[in-house]
Design a protein around this motif. Sequence first.
Motif, PDB file in Angstrom:
ATOM      1  N   ASN A   1      40.074  35.736  34.958  1.00 35.09           N
ATOM      2  CA  ASN A   1      39.988  34.084  34.636  1.00 35.09           C
ATOM      3  C   ASN A   1      40.538  33.822  33.273  1.00 35.09           C
ATOM      4  N   ASN A   2      40.640  32.628  33.132  1.00 33.17           N
ATOM      5  CA  ASN A   2      41.022  32.078  31.832  1.00 33.17           C
ATOM      6  C   ASN A   2      39.868  31.791  30.918  1.00 33.17           C
ATOM      7  N   PHE A   3      39.719  32.664  30.099  1.00 32.21           N
ATOM      8  CA  PHE A   3      38.559  32.991  29.158  1.00 32.21           C
ATOM      9  C   PHE A   3      37.724  31.939  28.752  1.00 32.21           C
ATOM     10  N   LYS A   4      38.610  30.957  28.396  1.00 27.82           N
ATOM     11  CA  LYS A   4      37.979  29.888  27.552  1.00 27.82           C
ATOM     12  C   LYS A   4      36.981  28.979  28.562  1.00 27.82           C
ATOM     13  N   TYR A   5      37.119  29.024  29.713  1.00 22.47           N
ATOM     14  CA  TYR A   5      36.105  28.362  30.640  1.00 22.47           C
ATOM     15  C   TYR A   5      35.053  29.044  30.988  1.00 22.47           C
ATOM     16  N   PHE A   6      34.754  30.002  30.327  1.00 26.44           N
ATOM     17  CA  PHE A   6      33.690  30.925  30.841  1.00 26.44           C
ATOM     18  C   PHE A   6      32.888  31.342  29.479  1.00 26.44           C
TER      19      PHE A   6
ATOM     20  N   ASN B   1      42.798  34.964  25.627  1.00 28.56           N
ATOM     21  CA  ASN B   1      43.447  34.597  26.682  1.00 28.56           C
ATOM     22  C   ASN B   1      43.294  35.327  27.935  1.00 28.56           C
ATOM     23  N   ALA B   2      42.373  35.075  28.860  1.00 31.14           N
ATOM     24  CA  ALA B   2      42.086  35.699  29.972  1.00 31.14           C
ATOM     25  C   ALA B   2      41.222  37.060  29.705  1.00 31.14           C
ATOM     26  N   GLU B   3      40.390  37.398  30.928  1.00 32.28           N
ATOM     27  CA  GLU B   3      39.763  38.604  31.036  1.00 32.28           C
ATOM     28  C   GLU B   3      39.941  39.339  32.465  1.00 32.28           C
ATOM     29  N   VAL B   4      39.728  40.573  32.478  1.00 29.83           N
ATOM     30  CA  VAL B   4      39.952  41.144  33.533  1.00 29.83           C
ATOM     31  C   VAL B   4      38.995  42.332  33.924  1.00 29.83           C
ATOM     32  N   THR B   5      38.315  42.421  35.145  1.00 31.67           N
ATOM     33  CA  THR B   5      37.605  43.532  35.502  1.00 31.67           C
ATOM     34  C   THR B   5      37.962  43.972  36.964  1.00 31.67           C
ATOM     35  N   LYS B   6      38.107  45.385  36.866  1.00 31.34           N
ATOM     36  CA  LYS B   6      38.686  45.943  38.093  1.00 31.34           C
ATOM     37  C   LYS B   6      37.623  46.924  38.502  1.00 31.34           C
ATOM     38  N   TRP B   7      37.325  46.930  39.866  1.00 28.87           N
ATOM     39  CA  TRP B   7      36.509  47.954  40.549  1.00 28.87           C
ATOM     40  C   TRP B   7      37.057  48.579  41.684  1.00 28.87           C
ATOM     41  N   ALA B   8      36.856  49.863  42.010  1.00 29.56           N
ATOM     42  CA  ALA B   8      37.386  50.669  43.035  1.00 29.56           C
ATOM     43  C   ALA B   8      36.170  51.320  43.499  1.00 29.56           C
ATOM     44  N   ALA B   9      35.735  51.306  45.016  1.00 30.82           N
ATOM     45  CA  ALA B   9      34.791  52.120  45.373  1.00 30.82           C
ATOM     46  C   ALA B   9      35.025  52.773  46.695  1.00 30.82           C
ATOM     47  N   GLY B  10      34.772  53.817  47.096  1.00 30.70           N
ATOM     48  CA  GLY B  10      34.872  54.355  48.461  1.00 30.70           C
ATOM     49  C   GLY B  10      33.498  55.184  48.899  1.00 30.70           C
ATOM     50  N   SER B  11      33.699  55.667  50.375  1.00 29.85           N
ATOM     51  CA  SER B  11      32.401  56.283  50.847  1.00 29.85           C
ATOM     52  C   SER B  11      33.038  56.830  52.118  1.00 29.85           C
TER      53      SER B  11
ATOM     54  N   ILE C   1      49.821  35.667  33.399  1.00 27.35           N
ATOM     55  CA  ILE C   1      50.580  35.180  34.624  1.00 27.35           C
ATOM     56  C   ILE C   1      50.641  36.580  35.669  1.00 27.35           C
ATOM     57  N   PHE C   2      50.166  37.810  34.899  1.00 22.11           N
ATOM     58  CA  PHE C   2      50.124  39.186  35.776  1.00 22.11           C
ATOM     59  C   PHE C   2      48.770  39.186  36.492  1.00 22.11           C
ATOM     60  N   GLY C   3      47.762  38.429  36.167  1.00 21.38           N
ATOM     61  CA  GLY C   3      46.640  38.631  36.711  1.00 21.38           C
ATOM     62  C   GLY C   3      45.995  39.938  36.351  1.00 21.38           C
ATOM     63  N   PRO C   4      45.427  40.616  37.260  1.00 21.51           N
ATOM     64  CA  PRO C   4      44.795  42.095  36.951  1.00 21.51           C
ATOM     65  C   PRO C   4      45.804  43.341  36.813  1.00 21.51           C
ATOM     66  N   TRP C   5      47.057  43.021  37.088  1.00 18.99           N
ATOM     67  CA  TRP C   5      47.943  44.278  37.099  1.00 18.99           C
ATOM     68  C   TRP C   5      48.650  44.150  35.884  1.00 18.99           C
ATOM     69  N   ASN C   6      48.229  44.096  34.556  1.00 15.57           N
ATOM     70  CA  ASN C   6      48.881  44.432  33.661  1.00 15.57           C
ATOM     71  C   ASN C   6      48.044  44.690  32.454  1.00 15.57           C
TER      72      ASN C   6
END
Length: 984
Positions: free
Chosen positions: A451-456, A464-474, A521-526
Amino acid sequence: MKQKGVKWLRYFFLLCLMGISVCTYASEGKRTLNGLVTDVEGVPIIGANILVKGQATGVISDVEGKFSITVSSPKDVLVISYIGYDTVEMIVGEKTSINVQLTESSNLLNDVVVIGYGSMKKGEITSAITNVKSEDFIQGVVKDATQLLQGKVAGLQMASPSGDPTAGVEINIRGVSTISASSAPLIVIDGIPGGSLNSIAPEDVETIDVLKDGSAAAIYGTRGTNGVIIITTKKAKQGKASLEYHGYVAFESIQKQTDVLEASDYKRLAQDPLFKDKISDEGANLNWIDAITRNPVNHTHNLSLRGGSDKTNYIASITYRKQDGILLNTGKEALTFKIGLNHSMMDDKLRVQLNVNNSTIKQDVTWYNAYLQACLMNPTRPVYNEDGSYKEYGTSYKPYNPVALLNEETDQEKWNQLLASGKITFSPIEGLNLSAMAAMQRYDSMRDKWNNFKYFTTTIENKNAEVTKWAAGSMDRTLELMADYFKAIGQHEFSGLVGYSYQDFERQGSSMYAMDFPTDIFGPWNIGTAQSTKDGKSTISSYKNSNKLISFFGRFTYNYDNKYMLMASLRREGSSKFGVNHKWGWFPAISAGWRISEEGFMKNISFVDDLKLRVGFGVTGTELSNSYQSLVLLNYSGVGQMNGQWTQGVVPASNPNPDLKWETKSEWNLGIDFSLLSRRLNGTIDFYQRTTSDLLSEYQVPVPPNFISTMWANVGKIRNRGIELALDGEVIRTKDFTWRLGGNFSYNANKLLSLSNDKYQRDYWYTGWTSSGIQQTTHIVKEGEPIGNFYGWKAVGLTDDGLWLVEGADGNPKLASEAGQEDKQVIGNGLPSMYAGLNTTLLYKNFDLGISLRGAFGFEVLNEYRMHWETMKRISEANLPKSVLKKPFGSQSYVFDSHMYHSYYVEKGDYVKLDNITLGYTLNLNNKYLRSIRLYVTGHNLLTITGYDGLDPEVSIKGLDPGVERKELYPTVRSYTVGAIVKF
């Protein structure tokens, strides 16, 4: 006397004719008889069984309903049968061809009911089991397959407290039987225990069977303790290839909006001397809830193909589902496919079944606080600045711009669920089946949130922006080996089953968090470019755990003359989760049935068609939630120098308990099944008592000798008692018109009998939380009381200056601000004690109309939104509900006190919902290319009748703090559906 002589002459003449026929036929030898099997509309029935009574000779009808069978005598009797139709018996005589017309069975006793590891006729069932067929499912948009049952099964307690399309349905069967583990029932899909509902499409479901009591569920051991829901999807079957399309479009809208102060209210209050310095008129006239919601148009398409020969047949289906949420940028998109294959060989002695279900899902997860923020926004504020940028309102005490929250955050989850199984069955002799089934269920997911950090947040500026990434498997692996045998000797029928089950469960996952990027502009990918990573403020974590279940089980059934029935089962199960002294548990069950209507003394009671008494007892268990709770666990803690190097320390995180074992649930069930008035009225009554002993809970222990101050142990006991009633019948039945009416009712009383023993003591504890601002627990868990009790102050009045009065421990009123813990009391309960459903269907020629109502009674709901914001003291902070203009208890003042938790906000939650109305028309064409077309319209969640002031009294029934309508909610929706089912 003369009439008796004529009667005997008729018999003699008939015997003579039969003798002549036999002699003539004996000289001619065997012959072939041809036939055709159809339904009442002349549609060929594929796969009907045609047997010569008392012989091993038998065939099945082909894709055109035709058959040929060899008979040896005019006295031979053909038995023609097909599931769901009345069986027909015909004497061969001198016929060379016959046409047989089967009618749909009105005898529910012959319906096939799926039980654990097998199936039985409904008339032979001795446990509390309810079967629901696809034609009885609710219509329209559903979240998963279990919601098809809503309002249809007595004792099945369901709640859908959120309108979020990514949220599931909450289910209890016969109340809450544990205080630490899940109360959700075991889901079995096509014989696979623990199957995920996300792996199948609701449109592919054929029947659902609910195993409610212990004698029915004990065959599943520990996993069946909360009841079992067995889902059977559509199967491959022989016959000419048939194609079916089911598609529908749903128009959805918010069911009810929160009633907040409007711009006109603000303008009026701004003129009041009490408030003019506390509120501001910023010029706009805006409904902020309308600004963040929409009326989505959703659609679902299901295409299935099945057919094949008597040796090899198949089914394949694909389903696409698009469900946008009513909140902006929320929704779910799913693509599901199913493949099933059956093959038999060696004269049907060896059979192979393969099934694959796979779902790929993408869902946009809402920022749950957005709806609350819309409720709190000043209606005179605009969404945007003049230059088109978002108007910023977020501070430490004022609400954020909810339109920005939804548009500037992306929270997307993608996952794949695979459920695959294969089964081989070998039948070396008549009545004996040897089978092996292997299954796997794999789940892989990835979730990205940015997200764009300043709104949260306002705690860190200029990030400028924050990113959280999760991965799970079973991965769940299942292997089951079984042998079952059936034998009939005269009026005695025996069956037996023995089996072995091995299940292996593995879970793993990881997460990363970073903030302050050079660009978003890269979203969660950088994520490596984040400044927080360079500053050492980013976080990363991962986990992995596994556990195993191994079981040996058996079942025996006996049926004498379809009058006296007995079923007994036993399961020996071991779990890797428990302490070394209690890895294994025994789970026995026994049930019996007596068909009273078959006794001689009932023959003259003409209005009773069937009357059966059932009694059953079963023991099941409950596992630990986590894999390693019986062991010593270690955590890293702190850093210190050792041999000149910085070393991370390790400390105990749990105490070992080698005696940790199963929760044990014992359940008695007494049931009566009846059918009256030529099967026009059918019903079931069940009485039950279930007691769970050795409840798993966490207790305080001394340190030393223990490593830490808490330990998991088996101590308490909880009891549920209840009654269930289900009735259905045909009020009117004529050639062109039928009116069916059915209903169900259930009552459950829950009581926590004990929480302590000689070693561990705990009389009560508080649970639930009011969140920020109030900082109070909401519920109490206490010996001798039911689960779900609200615990707080009882409001009794309001002072002239708007301050709350509550009841003190001495019974006299006192200011709420002066009340203490000793003044608190039980102020309600969040679990409904009664549920009811009413369903009616009207059939006129090709038209059908179905109406479903359901309700819940005997409970209260805590309205969190009102509790936090229904006071004029907060009008300078945010917009308020219109109910703030009320003057409680006949007072002359508005509420000006601080927001607090007490009984005024714990409201009666009883409700009745007009849940579903469906009007349909079916056109039977039965030509070469098109069999039928069904068109229908459905309304779902149309009307709620309740005295509750919040959005929806259908709230969560999970856990130890049920009955709360959270302020951070996702509103429920109303939908209208237009659909078509086309069979080719």
